[in-house]
Enzyme design. Structure first.
Site, mmCIF file in Angstrom:
data_model
loop_
_atom_site.group_PDB
_atom_site.id
_atom_site.type_symbol
_atom_site.label_atom_id
_atom_site.label_comp_id
_atom_site.label_asym_id
_atom_site.label_seq_id
_atom_site.Cartn_x
_atom_site.Cartn_y
_atom_site.Cartn_z
ATOM 1 N N LYS A 30 4.450 51.485 -140.954
ATOM 2 C CA LYS A 30 5.318 52.323 -141.769
ATOM 3 C C LYS A 30 5.682 51.748 -143.123
ATOM 4 C CE LYS A 30 7.783 55.439 -140.268
ATOM 5 N NZ LYS A 30 7.824 56.826 -140.653
ATOM 6 N N GLU B 143 15.605 58.271 -150.211
ATOM 7 C CA GLU B 143 16.493 58.923 -149.240
ATOM 8 C C GLU B 143 17.948 58.560 -149.508
ATOM 9 O OE1 GLU B 143 13.722 59.250 -145.321
ATOM 10 O OE2 GLU B 143 14.197 57.246 -145.990
ATOM 11 N N SER C 210 9.407 49.657 -140.827
ATOM 12 C CA SER C 210 10.081 50.018 -139.580
ATOM 13 C C SER C 210 10.133 48.789 -138.690
ATOM 14 C CB SER C 210 9.280 51.130 -138.902
ATOM 15 O OG SER C 210 9.496 51.120 -137.504
ATOM 16 N N HIS D 272 8.759 77.806 -153.649
ATOM 17 C CA HIS D 272 8.970 77.839 -152.188
ATOM 18 C C HIS D 272 8.208 76.708 -151.496
ATOM 19 C CE1 HIS D 272 10.369 82.002 -152.947
ATOM 20 N NE2 HIS D 272 9.321 82.039 -153.761
#
Ligand code: ARG
Length: 471
Positions: free
Chosen positions: A287, A294, A281, A160
């Site tokens: 970043k 992804e 970014s 979980h």
């Protein structure tokens, strides 16, 4: 015959195709990718035709040379793809006739585009699967390397996404090793399914010539010709198998990608992806994003959709060939393009991943990951496991309230919880001791993980050997 209609099938038509219909009907914008396989199939077919006297030896050579020239033209970008040619099969045949003249018109004897296209697609899939098998091997190797260097690194295992029990990092990576080795086997089976040759089935019923399908199959590297010509031209199981294997693999890639995204967040801080596989970014200078992960995760959605797409396309199709099947290739090509990138990127990203063993260990020390061990300890002293579970739950509650770890509980705290606690408790609540206790087969104990590592390494050798025999 109608002069404006130069289609091979134009004989029975009075009107040329409407330009709108041509837009719908043509597959050449995507099936050009079958060109090398179509040519390979045609050469083998010509050899067979020469064998049964439909072509003379010279004619068969002319066909072969003409097709060779077309292959060169395609490779050099000199081959024109025209919508009016419908598909790559017709385009190649038309060009062959331009190059070698009337002999080229004999090539389509004892053949239909239906068995021709199925054969081309099967050869295409075989080729791609060989590449995927090579890439999966690379990925397995990368994962195994990370596993080997994580033999003494402890991190919390999760359920979980909550810290559950400590495990060895090697054990965690080896879980992915298992997934991808099953994918390897799945792709191997796809190869077997794609090695049954449709060529020689004709349009559907077989052909009126004493063709030798065994010989053609052997020349093209198929294991054997299909046994039922109706099935041969209708069968796309091998393409579905391909997409199914691809989808399964992509699910695994997406799960690994998702974990790497978590691991590389500041909140986890378990790992860092190489700069070469990250991007920044345009506004936030600090970043470093796990874009590669992804995108691999996103591509899994597309591959799954491709599998679903072809499943839907084939569902309910009556025998034998239907033009719907022309579009099978869209799902297959898109999947190939995806896997040719996602597997190698993951392989390289995994092997260049920097692990932060400190952070992993700290996280394992927090979150009461040894609570189950304490319950087992009490159970070992004669307290029924259910009661032990409750007692330890209350101790955890106490630790949370007093901001303590389990190993910071005093003898007094322990005695109050249960009189069976003694000094051995403090050796118990130790991460290393905890993983060592998980000594069941397949478990996370260092001894067991060493067995798994050795086994994985041995299987990798077998896989590599099988691969070289494929080539
Ligand atoms: N381009 C077609 C395909 O990919 C070739 C088969 C056409 N056959 C036919 N009977 N119209 O399926």
């Amino acid at each position: 015959m109608n002069e404006e209609n130069n289609k091979f099938w134009s004989g029975r038509f009075e009107q040329p195709p409407h330009e709108l219909f041509e837009l719908l009907n043509a597959s050449i914008s995507f099936d050009w990718r079958l060109a090398p396989y179509d040519i390979q199939g045609s050469i083998a077919h010509a050899h067979m035709l020469a064998g049964i006297g439909v072509l003379t030896k010279e004619e068969s050579e002319q066909v072969e040379n003409g097709l060779g020239q077309i292959m060169t033209e395609i490779a050099q970008g000199d081959f024109e793809l025209l919508l009016a040619d419908e598909d790559i099969h017709s385009a190649i045949e038309k060009r062959l006739i331009e190059i070698i003249g009337d002999t080229g018109k004999k090539l389509h004897t004892a053949r239909s585009r239906n068995d021709q296209v199925a054969t081309g697609l099967a050869l295409y899939i075989q080729d791609q699967v060989r590449q995927h098998l090579t890439d999966i091997t690379w990925l397995l190797e990368s994962i195994l390397k990370q596993a080997q260097s994580g033999e003494s690194v402890i991190l919390p295992g999760y359920t979980h996404l909550q810290r559950a029990q400590p495990v060895l990092l090697a054990h965690h990576f080896l879980a992915y090793y298992e997934m991808f080795s099953r994918d390897y086997i799945r792709f191997w089976r796809v190869l077997e399914a794609a090695r049954v040759m449709p060529l020689g089935a004709g349009a559907l019923a077989g052909v009126n010539y004493p063709i030798n399908r065994e010989e053609t199959a052997a020349e093209l590297g198929f294991e054997r010709p299909g046994v039922n010509s109706i099935d041969d031209v209708s069968n796309r199981d091998f393409a579905l198998d391909y997409l199914s294997a691809a989808s399964n693999l992509s699910v695994h890639l997406s799960r690994l990608a998702a974990e790497l995204i978590l691991w590389t967040s500041a909140e986890f801080g378990y790992a860092e992806i190489a700069d070469a596989f990250s991007s920044g970014s345009s506004i936030m200078p600090q970043k470093k994003n796990a874009d590669a992960c992804e995108l691999i995760r996103a591509r899994a959605a597309k591959v799954a959709a491709n599998h679903q797409g072809l499943t839907s396309l084939l569902t309910g199709l009556p025998l034998a060939y239907n033009k719907d099947m022309q579009e099978d290739k869209l799902y297959v090509f898109d999947t190939t393009d995806t896997l040719l990138v996602t597997i190698p990127v993951m392989a390289e990203m995994v092997v260049t991943l920097e692990i932060n063993a400190e952070r992993m260990r700290t996280a394992a020390e927090e979150g009461f990951t040894l609570a189950t061990d304490v319950a087992d300890y009490l159970a070992g002293k004669g307290i029924p496991f259910r009661d032990a579970h409750r007692i330890v739950g209350q101790l955890v509650r106490k630790c949370i309230d007093e901001n303590k770890k389990l190993d910071q509980l005093t003898q007094d705290d322990l005695q109050k919880a249960s009189p069976v606690f003694d000094d051995s408790y403090y050796q118990l609540v130790d991460l290393q001791a905890a993983v060592e206790r998980k000594d069941s087969y397949g478990g996370t104990a260092p001894r067991r993980v060493a067995e798994q590592l050795a086994d994985a390494a041995q299987r990798l050798e077998g896989i590599k050997k099988a691969l070289t025999e494929l080539e």
